[in-house]
Design a protein around this motif. Sequence first.
Motif, PDB file in Angstrom:
ATOM      1  N   ASP A  98       0.877  -1.247  -0.063  1.00  0.00           N
ATOM      2  CA  ASP A  98      -0.076   0.084   0.179  1.00  0.00           C
ATOM      3  C   ASP A  98       0.874   1.433  -0.198  1.00  0.00           C
ATOM      4  OD1 ASP A  98      -2.299  -1.935   0.164  1.00  0.00           O
ATOM      5  OD2 ASP A  98      -2.617  -0.730   2.431  1.00  0.00           O
ATOM      6  N   LYS A 101       2.514   1.684  -3.144  1.00  0.00           N
ATOM      7  CA  LYS A 101       1.405   2.009  -4.399  1.00  0.00           C
ATOM      8  C   LYS A 101       1.075   3.689  -4.059  1.00  0.00           C
ATOM      9  CE  LYS A 101      -2.477  -0.402  -5.482  1.00  0.00           C
ATOM     10  NZ  LYS A 101      -4.024  -1.012  -4.815  1.00  0.00           N
ATOM     11  N   ILE A 102       1.508   3.944  -2.734  1.00  0.00           N
ATOM     12  CA  ILE A 102       1.091   5.962  -2.753  1.00  0.00           C
ATOM     13  C   ILE A 102       2.190   6.793  -3.004  1.00  0.00           C
ATOM     14  CG2 ILE A 102       0.726   7.334  -0.802  1.00  0.00           C
ATOM     15  CD1 ILE A 102      -0.743   5.080   0.988  1.00  0.00           C
ATOM     16  N   GLU A 105       2.528   7.037  -7.108  1.00  0.00           N
ATOM     17  CA  GLU A 105       1.556   7.576  -7.040  1.00  0.00           C
ATOM     18  C   GLU A 105       1.862   8.634  -8.151  1.00  0.00           C
ATOM     19  OE1 GLU A 105      -1.372   9.332  -4.243  1.00  0.00           O
ATOM     20  OE2 GLU A 105      -2.487   7.262  -4.597  1.00  0.00           O
TER      21      GLU A 105
END
Length: 117
Positions: A98, A101-102, A105
């Motif tokens: 997670d 992914k952040i 971005e």
Amino acid sequence: MSNVYDKAHELARTLRESDEFSNLKDLHEKVENDDVAKRMLDNFRQLQLELQQKQMQGQQPTEEEITQAQKQFEMVQQHETISKLMEEEQRMSTVIGDVNKIITEPLEELYGKPEEQ
């Protein structure tokens, strides 16, 4: 640019202080201090690694190797501490995925997602 590295180090500290990491560390220490559990987990992970290497070389595992891996997996899953450790490892993996992914971005906004290309 140093601000990015400062934030990365801050994130690492936050991760070290998280409940997920604390639980993972405690369970890891329990397994390391239990000779039977450590041997079971080491054997299982070694077999996993061998099968992954085989697949990376384009070879398919034999039916016997797959059966052996399944039996070892069932064995380690029956050991309460190992089972909890594996669950906590999965939780930590999810957290790291997670976070990844952040932090990627901005690149996805610039280049698009790999599946969109």
